[in-house]
Design an enzyme around this catalytic site. Structure first.
Site, PDB file in Angstrom:
ATOM      1  N   ASP A   1      32.210 110.007  17.751  1.00  0.00           N
ATOM      2  CA  ASP A   1      31.972 108.805  16.950  1.00  0.00           C
ATOM      3  C   ASP A   1      33.194 107.891  16.854  1.00  0.00           C
ATOM      4  OD1 ASP A   1      29.433 109.817  16.481  1.00  0.00           O
ATOM      5  OD2 ASP A   1      30.090 110.889  14.680  1.00  0.00           O
TER       6      ASP A   1
ATOM      7  N   LYS B   1      32.744 104.780  21.053  1.00  0.00           N
ATOM      8  CA  LYS B   1      32.619 104.726  22.519  1.00  0.00           C
ATOM      9  C   LYS B   1      31.578 103.696  22.952  1.00  0.00           C
ATOM     10  CE  LYS B   1      31.730 109.168  22.404  1.00  0.00           C
ATOM     11  NZ  LYS B   1      32.051 109.472  21.002  1.00  0.00           N
TER      12      LYS B   1
ATOM     13  N   GLY C   1      25.159 109.628  19.616  1.00  0.00           N
ATOM     14  CA  GLY C   1      24.602 108.419  19.012  1.00  0.00           C
ATOM     15  C   GLY C   1      25.641 107.335  19.194  1.00  0.00           C
ATOM     16  N   HIS C   2      25.424 106.441  20.149  1.00  0.00           N
ATOM     17  CA  HIS C   2      26.405 105.402  20.460  1.00  0.00           C
ATOM     18  C   HIS C   2      25.877 104.066  19.948  1.00  0.00           C
ATOM     19  CE1 HIS C   2      28.250 108.001  23.923  1.00  0.00           C
ATOM     20  NE2 HIS C   2      28.263 108.596  22.753  1.00  0.00           N
TER      21      HIS C   2
ATOM     22  N   GLN D   1      30.294 112.768  22.642  1.00  0.00           N
ATOM     23  CA  GLN D   1      31.056 113.646  21.739  1.00  0.00           C
ATOM     24  C   GLN D   1      32.550 113.294  21.830  1.00  0.00           C
ATOM     25  OE1 GLN D   1      28.447 115.466  23.871  1.00  0.00           O
ATOM     26  NE2 GLN D   1      27.286 114.573  22.199  1.00  0.00           N
TER      27      GLN D   1
END
Ligand code: GDP
Ligand code: IMO
Ligand code: MG
Length: 421
Positions: A12, A15, A39-40, A221
């Protein structure tokens, strides 16, 4: 050449936002590991989008997007993600490619993830419960199903065989769910995936690289969640460091060019496990509030603390980072002092090295204090406009990590980025 962008902390780091920005200068964006545990977050035309398996180059119409063989794919989740994107980018399917060799997450992988976590009680990993661990276990255990299997006439047989094995394991956990209800949606989504561009991506990439196309590998990640070098066992199940790019895309190490490493100006972690600079106090709470530190996938609140230069030096080393990116600098605008861990006292001894097992030692960080900035970073549009105290902080980080900072991110928007070099 293939450049790499990866997180240097526990995920988080921002990215998605940075890949979306950098994608303007690349032809292909490729995910090489992880799956829908990622989750981007991107803001496109003011609209928030969270990507989980699809690479963050998808909003640039010139960019091809590859889901590489190192990724694990949940067909239902991927179909939902595509359907969410179609109204925004109707050409998404023409520009999306999936590696034959990527592994499939079955509904029973998710059930096994939940059963394994429940059985661990207080020692649970804090998994996103997307079936990531069990899917990679089947991959390394040589039992897994791959995207290419969807195209095989024996797919149903292979699926049944693996599902029966999973059900046996679930019986041992005494946690057999109502799994049959998941089958139809799973097979419908697999049917949908059959219509997508499933390719031998190692040849595909090789050809494009030989044509001089620019590829950016997008990590998911963070390095401290790496299966080998992270805070084991509180990690994910893939190699999140730069080495994972070679396995996860089938490219040779000699083809790796720049390695962008991203860190927040502070630190967060979601899920269980050691976090030496965690702030379990009002300052930590303030970081969570100002930084809006709630999980993009699960909505869980993220644990917050000061930046940890000891851990960062380790992860910069592991991936050979050539360019640093610091995100969320604006979040620290109203903090004074601002701290950075520069050493650990580990079981009474001062060290600059990350101990082998952070769970087993008592760690007290040694902090260096920096004065708060006297002007908000969020309002600056160039690095030169930022306050001197902030630039001093950046110089210290560069010296400590022996790596130059290329960008400072000072807001959620694509263009809220200060370029240094
Ligand atoms: P990722 O998983 O590394 O892509 O990061 P996430 O999207 O899970 O979390 C990063 C969060 O920080 C998202 O909500 C972003 O919109 C937000 N973000 C990224 N860069 C910045 C920044 O420079 N400033 C602020 N305030 N928010 C940012
Ligand atoms: P992005 O790509 C932050 C964490 C989970 C848990 C551990 C194992 O958005 O940075 P898993 O679901 O892999 O079994 O979970 O890893 N985790 C993440 N934390 N960002 C992520 O992805 C994460 N993906 C997994 O919270 O502690
Ligand atoms: Mg995320």
């Amino acid at each position: 050449m293939i450049d790499v962008l990866l997180g240097l902390q526990w995920g988080d780091e921002g990215k998605g936002k940075i890949v979306d920005y950098l994608a303007a200068s690349y032809n292909i964006i490729a995910r090489f590991q992880g799956g829908p545990n990622a989750g981007h977050t991107l803001y496109v035309d003011g609209k928030k989008v969270v990507l989980r398996t699809i690479p963050s180059g998808v909003f640039h119409s010139h960019c091809l997007n590859l889901i590489g063989n190192g990724v694990v794919i949940d067909p239902v989740s991927l179909q939902q993600e595509i359907e969410q994107l179609l109204p925004l980018r109707p050409d998404v399917l023409q520009r999306l490619f999936i590696a034959h060799r990527a592994h499939l997450i079955l509904p029973t992988h998710r059930a096994l993830d939940a059963a394994s976590e429940a059985s661990k009680g207080e020692d649970k990993i804090g998994s996103t419960l997307k079936g990531i661990g069990p899917c990679y276990m089947d991959k390394t255990g040589r039992n897994g199903l791959r995207i290419g299997d969807i195209l095989s006439k024996d797919f149903r047989k292979k699926y049944d065989k693996l599902t029966q094995k999973h059900l046996q394991m679930l019986r041992q956990y005494d946690a057999v769910p109502d799994w049959e209800q998941w089958e139809q949606p799973f097979f419908d989504a697999c049917e949908y995936l059959r219509s997508l561009q499933i390719i031998n991506s190692e040849y595909w990439l090789d050809k494009l690289l030989k044509q001089g196309k620019k590829v950016l590998a997008e990590g998911a990640q963070g390095s401290m969640l790496d299966i080998d070098y992270g805070t084991y066992p509180f990690v994910t199940s893939s190699n999140t460091i730069a080495a994972g790019v070679c396995n996860g895309l089938g490219v040779a190490p000699s083809r790796i060019g720049e390695v962008y490493g991203i860190t927040k100006a502070y630190c967060t972690r979601v899920g269980s496990g050691p976090f030496p600079t965690e702030l379990d106090d009002a300052t930590g709470e303030e970081l969570r509030k100002v930084g809006n530190e709630f999980g993009a996938v699960t909505g869980r609140s993220r644990r917050c603390g000061w930046i940890d230069l000891v851990a960062l030096k380790y992860t910069v080393m592991l991936s050979g980072v050539t360019k640093l990116i610091i995100t969320k600098a604006d979040v620290l605008d109203n903090f004074n002092p601002i701290k950075a861990a520069v050493a650990y006292i580990a079981d009474g001894t001062e060290t600059n090295e990350l101990p082998y097992d952070l769970c087993d030692v008592s760690i007290t960080p040694v902090y260096k204090n920096f004065p708060g900035w006297d002007k908000p970073i969020s309002t600056c549009s160039t690095f030169d406009e930022t306050p001197q105290v902030f630039r001093d902080y950046c110089s210290f980080v560069e010296q400590y990590l022996e790596t130059k900072i290329a960008f400072i991110s000072n807001g959620t928007g694509r263009d809220q980025l200060l370029t240094i070099f």
